[in-house]
Write a protein that holds these residues in place. Sequence first.
Motif, mmCIF file in Angstrom:
data_model
loop_
_atom_site.group_PDB
_atom_site.id
_atom_site.type_symbol
_atom_site.label_atom_id
_atom_site.label_comp_id
_atom_site.label_asym_id
_atom_site.label_seq_id
_atom_site.Cartn_x
_atom_site.Cartn_y
_atom_site.Cartn_z
ATOM 1 N N SER A 57 12.083 48.436 -4.874
ATOM 2 C CA SER A 57 11.411 47.148 -4.254
ATOM 3 C C SER A 57 10.738 46.478 -5.149
ATOM 4 O O SER A 57 10.546 45.240 -5.193
ATOM 5 C CB SER A 57 10.638 47.322 -3.085
ATOM 6 N N LEU A 58 10.339 47.074 -6.405
ATOM 7 C CA LEU A 58 9.385 46.601 -7.049
ATOM 8 C C LEU A 58 9.783 45.414 -8.175
ATOM 9 O O LEU A 58 9.029 44.578 -8.207
ATOM 10 C CB LEU A 58 8.490 47.605 -8.156
ATOM 11 N N PRO A 59 11.073 45.127 -8.559
ATOM 12 C CA PRO A 59 11.528 44.063 -9.187
ATOM 13 C C PRO A 59 11.149 42.695 -8.307
ATOM 14 O O PRO A 59 10.741 41.820 -8.976
ATOM 15 C CB PRO A 59 12.877 44.156 -9.405
ATOM 16 N N THR A 60 11.464 42.653 -7.231
ATOM 17 C CA THR A 60 11.078 41.429 -6.321
ATOM 18 C C THR A 60 9.636 41.641 -6.168
ATOM 19 O O THR A 60 9.204 40.223 -6.229
ATOM 20 C CB THR A 60 12.061 41.776 -4.889
ATOM 21 N N LEU B 162 12.187 39.389 -16.524
ATOM 22 C CA LEU B 162 11.624 40.513 -17.679
ATOM 23 C C LEU B 162 12.799 41.544 -17.903
ATOM 24 O O LEU B 162 13.647 41.774 -17.013
ATOM 25 C CB LEU B 162 10.480 41.223 -17.509
ATOM 26 N N ASP B 163 12.905 42.185 -19.100
ATOM 27 C CA ASP B 163 13.970 43.153 -19.391
ATOM 28 C C ASP B 163 13.019 44.394 -19.809
ATOM 29 O O ASP B 163 11.986 44.370 -20.526
ATOM 30 C CB ASP B 163 14.737 42.750 -20.663
ATOM 31 N N LEU C 103 10.165 54.662 -22.442
ATOM 32 C CA LEU C 103 10.320 53.355 -21.610
ATOM 33 C C LEU C 103 8.868 52.736 -21.609
ATOM 34 O O LEU C 103 7.684 53.204 -21.397
ATOM 35 C CB LEU C 103 10.702 53.748 -20.237
ATOM 36 N N GLN C 104 9.114 51.477 -21.964
ATOM 37 C CA GLN C 104 7.666 50.565 -21.796
ATOM 38 C C GLN C 104 7.346 49.834 -20.632
ATOM 39 O O GLN C 104 8.234 49.217 -20.156
ATOM 40 C CB GLN C 104 7.607 49.452 -22.930
ATOM 41 N N LYS D 82 0.389 48.600 -14.671
ATOM 42 C CA LYS D 82 1.633 48.864 -15.667
ATOM 43 C C LYS D 82 2.840 49.392 -14.847
ATOM 44 O O LYS D 82 2.402 50.526 -14.150
ATOM 45 C CB LYS D 82 1.327 50.035 -16.658
ATOM 46 N N ALA D 83 3.743 48.596 -14.850
ATOM 47 C CA ALA D 83 4.801 49.134 -13.781
ATOM 48 C C ALA D 83 5.921 49.539 -14.399
ATOM 49 O O ALA D 83 6.622 49.042 -15.248
ATOM 50 C CB ALA D 83 5.015 47.762 -12.785
ATOM 51 N N VAL D 84 6.730 50.495 -13.610
ATOM 52 C CA VAL D 84 8.157 51.033 -14.068
ATOM 53 C C VAL D 84 8.852 51.275 -12.786
ATOM 54 O O VAL D 84 8.548 51.559 -11.725
ATOM 55 C CB VAL D 84 7.914 52.502 -14.833
#
Length: 401
Positions: free
Chosen positions: A176-179, A186-187, A195-196, A204-206
């Motif tokens: 759900s985090l992308p939304t 963002l890419d 992974l950054q 700082k989210a992944v």
Amino acid sequence: MSLTKPFIQNALRQVELPSGGDLVSNGAVAWIAACDAYANIRLSLPGADARARKNIASVVDAAVRAEAGAAGIDVAKLGVEFVDDQGGVVERFGQAPTAAEIPADTNQSPGQQQRPSAQGAPPSDAPTLHGVRHVIAVGAGKGGVGKSTVAVLLALALARKGHSVGLLDGDIYGPSLPTMLGLDALDATVINGKLQPFLVHGVKAVTLGKMVDPGKPLIWRGPMAHGAFKQLIERTAWGELDYLVIDLPPGTGDVPLTLAQSLSLSGAVVVCTPQKVAQDDATRAAAMFKQLGIDTLGVVENMSYFIGDPDAEGKTKTYDIFGRGGAEQMAQRLGLPFLGALPINTALRANLDAGRPSGCFDPATAGGDALPAAIEVLANNLESQVALATMGRAKPSLSIS
Ligand code: ADP
């Protein structure tokens, strides 16, 4: 009967060290995860050389198996790991359970988890998260109760208190985090194989959601889920963090077991709505954490109540739509701390749908001050519980003489 953390701890008290005292009283037991007939034990004995480690591992193995044998408990796999003072695995003996040993059925009840497999994590695979002080998992018995919402709000609240915070979308079946964080434009970037994380809203989210086609279903078999989640944890350049908040998939399944095997956690937060059916599932989630040796830091009651629009005199009325207090009662019944309640709030839903979670912290964009105040209570209580957990689970006690 199955293996439990206290049972193993008791067995480890029988293991005497050459320097005097036993493993437990010497504080050498860094972590224990137990699930049915499977267990993994992490020992911190920085002074032990390779020979001593081998001896201690075999004595530990024998002690646990002897106690288990006497109690009529099966031991399928027993892993013994030695960690350095940073928590990095130095050496591993025996085999720890793999995620494939827990059925992928997300609604299983604890105690049904037995599926032996020949796979064991090799020593070099043992993950470490240097520089991360506290890992907090956010789980729920069922989907849709607001688990991701609470994970996002807690991460932002801790960051707004000045902490360095990471947020990992461990809900690999439905990220759900992308939304919620507004990551559309963002890419994902990889530098030197790492992974950054996205630096958004102070955290700082992944999320795996930025690495897969959003229109395709994410169907993972047990070992694949294990591998994907492990990679997200281990291959991210987290840097120094005070808190890493992990949004788990709903229910009980592969990911929590992988997590329990991979990292030493400060504990878990269980999110629940007030209704009885939600409580039943949340109770199962709390039982799963217990079985995995993860302490529950507290319960959050989401969608606890609804505050209506102000009337002509500016007064508002509160509605207990789902039965306010239900999750709090569940927490009391289970002897778990209650971290607080969040109201049903239209602005909250709108802010998260629009990828603007920071809007939930300002009364002007959060539908009044009830929501920001409630989030602050949650974050404060969570911090206190983490502090208690870090002090060796020492809970305040009252003695009357
Ligand atoms: P889960 O992670 O448990 O599946 P989510 O956090 O994705 O649940 O929440 C499901 C939906 O409910 C989202 O649209 C979210 O914005 C909304 N929601 C969650 N909590 C609240 C709340 N307290 N008030 C209003 N909407 C909420």
